[in-house]
Structure formats: C-alpha cells, structure tokens
Design a protein around this motif. Sequence first.
Motif, mmCIF file in Angstrom:
data_model
loop_
_atom_site.group_PDB
_atom_site.id
_atom_site.type_symbol
_atom_site.label_atom_id
_atom_site.label_comp_id
_atom_site.label_asym_id
_atom_site.label_seq_id
_atom_site.Cartn_x
_atom_site.Cartn_y
_atom_site.Cartn_z
ATOM 1 N N THR A 61 33.058 61.339 26.611
ATOM 2 C CA THR A 61 32.502 61.926 25.389
ATOM 3 C C THR A 61 33.591 62.334 24.402
ATOM 4 O OG1 THR A 61 32.428 64.142 26.380
ATOM 5 C CG2 THR A 61 30.439 62.784 26.570
ATOM 6 N N ALA A 71 32.940 61.760 20.678
ATOM 7 C CA ALA A 71 31.617 62.183 20.222
ATOM 8 C C ALA A 71 31.563 62.362 18.706
ATOM 9 C CB ALA A 71 31.207 63.486 20.917
ATOM 10 N N GLU A 72 32.598 62.924 18.123
ATOM 11 C CA GLU A 72 32.596 63.143 16.676
ATOM 12 C C GLU A 72 32.630 61.821 15.917
ATOM 13 O OE1 GLU A 72 31.975 65.934 15.103
ATOM 14 O OE2 GLU A 72 31.702 66.801 17.097
ATOM 15 N N ARG A 92 29.079 60.324 15.984
ATOM 16 C CA ARG A 92 27.998 61.181 15.505
ATOM 17 C C ARG A 92 27.296 60.586 14.286
ATOM 18 N NH1 ARG A 92 26.981 66.478 16.666
ATOM 19 N NH2 ARG A 92 29.028 66.692 17.662
ATOM 20 N N HIS A 149 24.479 56.465 21.268
ATOM 21 C CA HIS A 149 25.370 57.359 20.529
ATOM 22 C C HIS A 149 24.874 58.800 20.607
ATOM 23 C CE1 HIS A 149 27.629 54.012 19.196
ATOM 24 N NE2 HIS A 149 26.818 53.611 18.245
ATOM 25 N N ASN A 150 23.564 58.967 20.489
ATOM 26 C CA ASN A 150 22.989 60.294 20.620
ATOM 27 C C ASN A 150 23.278 60.892 21.992
ATOM 28 O OD1 ASN A 150 21.075 61.603 18.489
ATOM 29 N ND2 ASN A 150 20.825 59.406 18.235
ATOM 30 N N VAL A 160 26.770 62.295 21.993
ATOM 31 C CA VAL A 160 26.837 63.541 21.229
ATOM 32 C C VAL A 160 26.164 64.681 21.996
ATOM 33 C CG1 VAL A 160 26.097 64.690 19.107
ATOM 34 C CG2 VAL A 160 26.954 62.336 19.019
#
Length: 356
Positions: A96, A99-100, A103, A143-144, A147
């Motif tokens: 992860t 993650a940014e 997003r 992708h979710n 995040v």
Amino acid sequence: MAIADETGWERLFHALGPAGDLPAILTALCGSDSDAAGEAFAALWPRVFAGGRLTPATPKAVRHLVSVLHDPALGAGDHTIRPGVLFLLREIARVTADAEEVRHHAAVDGNVQDWLAGHLAHPSPPAVHEWSDGDGPGRVLLHNAVVDSFGLLPQVFAAVWPIPAAWPARTRVMAAAATAMLVRHPELADRRSEVIAYHQETARHTADRHDCAGLVLGLGELGVAPRDWLDDPRLAVRTCAALAPALADDAEATEVLIRAAEHPRAFDHSFTEPFVAPAYRVMCPPQLQEGPHRVLIRTVCERVGDFGRLFHAALAAADLRGFDSFAVESGPHDDGYRFVFELDPDWLPRGARLPA
C-alpha cells in the motif's frame, strides 16, 4: 468468532471471485480444528493478497484479522497461524506504499457500479489475474482497495504494538517485521523511534541467528545503519546488516557483501542452526521472500562497479545452475560501468574465462 452478516461480503469480490466464501474461511481460523485452520489460512492468501493485488474484500478481511489477532483460539492450536497472519498484514502494508499515487484513480462512477454488478452476477467470473482490457472499471475498485487498506494501517499497528512479551520469540520477530512496514504511514511516524529501539534491543539479546538477522533487516527497512552487526560471527546476521540501504556507500558493508556473494548457497542456508531437519534448512526472514541469494546478488551488483571485485562471486553464481542460473551482463551504462546478474539458462560472463 463467527463473521457477522452485516459485513456485506455479498457485495464484494476477492482475487478469485465473489467474496461469499470468505466468512467461512475467516471463521475457520479460530475454530476447533487445526487442520481446517491451516487450510483456511492457505485459502486466504490467494484471495486477499494475490501476488500483491488487493481487492475490495481485503480491507474487510484485515479488520477481521485485527479483531482476532490476540484471540487464544487463533490457529486452533496451530502456532504458525498467528505469525502467518502478521506476515500477511506486513505484506498488505508493504504494497500500500503507493496509496496516494493511486488515490486519484479510485473514483467510483456509474460504469464501475455496472461492471461490479455484472462481475458479481457472472456464474464464473475471471480471476483478477485473468482480467482483460474490458475489466478497466474493476481496476478502479482495486485502487480503492489499496487506499482503504492503507487507511487501516494505524488500526493494524494498534493491534500489534506493543508486541506482547507472551508471544513466542518467532512470533514477536514477525510482529516486529510488520511494525517496520506499518510505521511508514504518516500517522505513525512518531512511533518509528520506539520500533527502532525495539529492533535494536531485541537483536542484541537474541541468540537465534534467524531472529537476529530478521531484526537487523528490519533496522535496514527503518533507515538505520546497523554497523554494530557488520562483524557478527554469524554469516546471516552480518550479511543482513550489510544489506541495509543506509550502508550502501559503506566500504566495510560492501566488503561483507562481496565475500558473502562468493558463497551464495551458504547465505541461503545461514539462517538456521546446524543439523536441523531438511524441511527447516532454508528458512529465511520475511524480508527475503524472493530468496536470500537473489537479494544478495542484486544488491552487490548495484553497489559494486568494479567487475574485478565481483569475479569470484560471478563464478559462484554460475554454480547455482540447477535451481537458479545467472548471467552477468557487462558494459557501459548511463550511471557508469556496471555488471548486472540476469536469469539466463546459459551462463557465462561476457569476456570472462574460466580457470583451466
């Protein structure tokens, strides 16, 4: 612990299909049958962590794993399950890290909702690794998942830290490996010094070479330069210390790696005590899952630009034929003259001659 129906599994999917089978799998982890618990844990991995792919079911699974981490029934008597769960949580934290970056690809619209409805209704939906270009909306949900999983890391850390002294030593070391990944989360930055201190103190007092090497590798992941272990008499420990990124320009660490690379099989087998059963002879810390000699060879090639210093290591790599064969590519590169080991069935360093 049974999984409550309100978890909403019927609207989720994992890497192999609809997530309706996950409640039974997660429940079996804390059942009364150790064999069933082991089978459940084996089934969990390819569903919620498919080669690093996280899915909408992964955050739900993480919440449940956190809730049972200290449950005495976890593993149903199989003492490998708890460290296995900690390793899974560590790996989820590791993947992860971006993650940014993903997003802004995680916005769910009507197309995504329509795709999800079709995917869940399909009698035999393709596994994630079999998706085609037409499954683009589904990747938004992946992708979710990254995040959402990233957002859970502070909760995971709270469940792991402080590491219980009552846990077995190997479980505590796995927990430490998990914390080294977890404190990368910005909300946990102020806990980094505590985690470093734990790694240092525990490494100084453990006699087990596997555990000590894992803790030293953790220090490297935490950005520490573990110089105190470069002269350790145990091959596994001193080599893992030298692998630390903070020692990339350290002459002593480089020399340790060069000497270790001349005997790559020895490094593979250096994490267990002598005369152990064959099944335990190649057991490495969680940070080296791709294979100790692979990490060693790649790192030494990245750090050493003089092939003369690597020649004996290159010959040793040639002897890995049978389960791994390496080739050495030499030549000028944009950042200097480098030598890179690559997988190749026919090994011979370009321009090199084997001794007569």
